[in-house]
Design an enzyme around this catalytic site. Structure first.
Site, short mmCIF file in Angstrom:
data_model
loop_
_atom_site.label_atom_id
_atom_site.label_comp_id
_atom_site.label_asym_id
_atom_site.label_seq_id
_atom_site.Cartn_x
_atom_site.Cartn_y
_atom_site.Cartn_z
N ARG A 66 -12.94 -113.99 20.59
CA ARG A 66 -13.22 -114.14 19.15
C ARG A 66 -13.85 -115.51 18.86
O ARG A 66 -14.72 -115.62 18.01
CB ARG A 66 -11.93 -113.98 18.35
N ARG A 89 2.14 -117.69 18.65
CA ARG A 89 2.49 -116.97 17.42
C ARG A 89 3.26 -115.68 17.73
O ARG A 89 2.91 -114.92 18.62
CB ARG A 89 1.23 -116.64 16.62
N LYS A 114 -7.60 -120.36 7.58
CA LYS A 114 -8.32 -119.96 6.37
C LYS A 114 -7.44 -119.14 5.43
O LYS A 114 -7.46 -119.34 4.21
CB LYS A 114 -9.58 -119.16 6.73
N ARG A 138 1.04 -110.17 18.76
CA ARG A 138 -0.04 -109.25 18.46
C ARG A 138 -1.12 -109.33 19.54
O ARG A 138 -1.31 -110.37 20.16
CB ARG A 138 -0.68 -109.60 17.10
N ARG A 148 -20.66 -113.57 7.57
CA ARG A 148 -20.35 -113.93 8.95
C ARG A 148 -21.59 -114.41 9.70
O ARG A 148 -21.49 -114.92 10.81
CB ARG A 148 -19.74 -112.73 9.70
#
Length: 209
Positions: A163, A122, A13, A152, A88
């Site tokens: 998530r 990542r 996004k 991260r 959300r």
């Protein structure tokens, strides 16, 4: 033209939003950025917001809508906005109707398995923030500045899966809510391949370019 980007965390996004804002003159409005700016302003609204944030509580929808409404009155929003991080939930989408007409919702579709694969791979440069993937970049230092790369916490598998569970429960129902104005695009390909059909679609429905 007001746009909502839908899609699971890690579906792309943010990358898509940057391309849209550049080509169509829209403003990307992030509720997180708005909250931080409002809190730092020292205004009465900021103090009210701070009382929730300092306690680690969720900001009430009514307060979020008020802050969003004030932001949308600024001159740079004249061509429209991309809502980032809001709504959300269906309840928030209902509240948003009071201050803005949503022209389209763009669903960035990516299988959860692929999201997990990309997230775990990542790596981010500690110095300049450049992002890499271990899938096609095996080095431990940034090619731009030489800084060290790290993973991260948000990109660790257990966090990614949590998530995705939250998204499926709370946010995925928005796909049905906006079904009458929904445009779906796959982000399995490159960012350019993902963006092309979106750009064509927005141009057809009345975008700036």
């Amino acid at each position: 033209m007001n746009i909502i980007l839908l899609g699971a965390p890690g579906s792309g996004k943010g990358t898509l939003a940057k391309k849209i804002t550049k080509d169509f003159g829209l403003v990307q409005i992030s509720t997180g950025d708005l909250f931080r700016a409002c809190k730092a302003s020292g205004s009465e609204l900021g103090k009210k917001l701070q009382s929730y944030m300092d306690k680690g509580e969720l900001v009430p929808d009514e307060l979020t809508i008020k802050i969003l409404s004030e932001r949308m009155q600024k001159p740079d929003c004249q061509y429209g906005v991309i809502f980032d991080g809001f709504p959300r939930t269906v309840k928030q989408a209902e509240a948003l109707k009071a201050i803005a007409k949503v022209d389209t919702a763009i669903l960035i579709d990516l299988p959860f398995e692929e999201i997990e694969k990309r997230a775990v791979a990542r790596r981010v440069c500690r110095d300049c923030g450049e992002i890499y993937s271990t899938i096609d970049y095996a080095k431990s230092n940034c090619a731009k500045c030489g800084g060290s790369l790290f993973q991260r916490d948000d990109d660790k598998l257990e966090t990614v899966r949590l998530r995705l569970e939250v998204y499926e429960k709370n946010t995925a129902p928005l796909i049905d809510f906006y079904s009458d104005r929904l445009f779906k695009v796959s982000s399995l390909g490159s960012p350019e391949e993902t963006y092309k059909p979106v750009k064509d679609f927005l141009s057809k429905i009345g975008g700036k370019k």
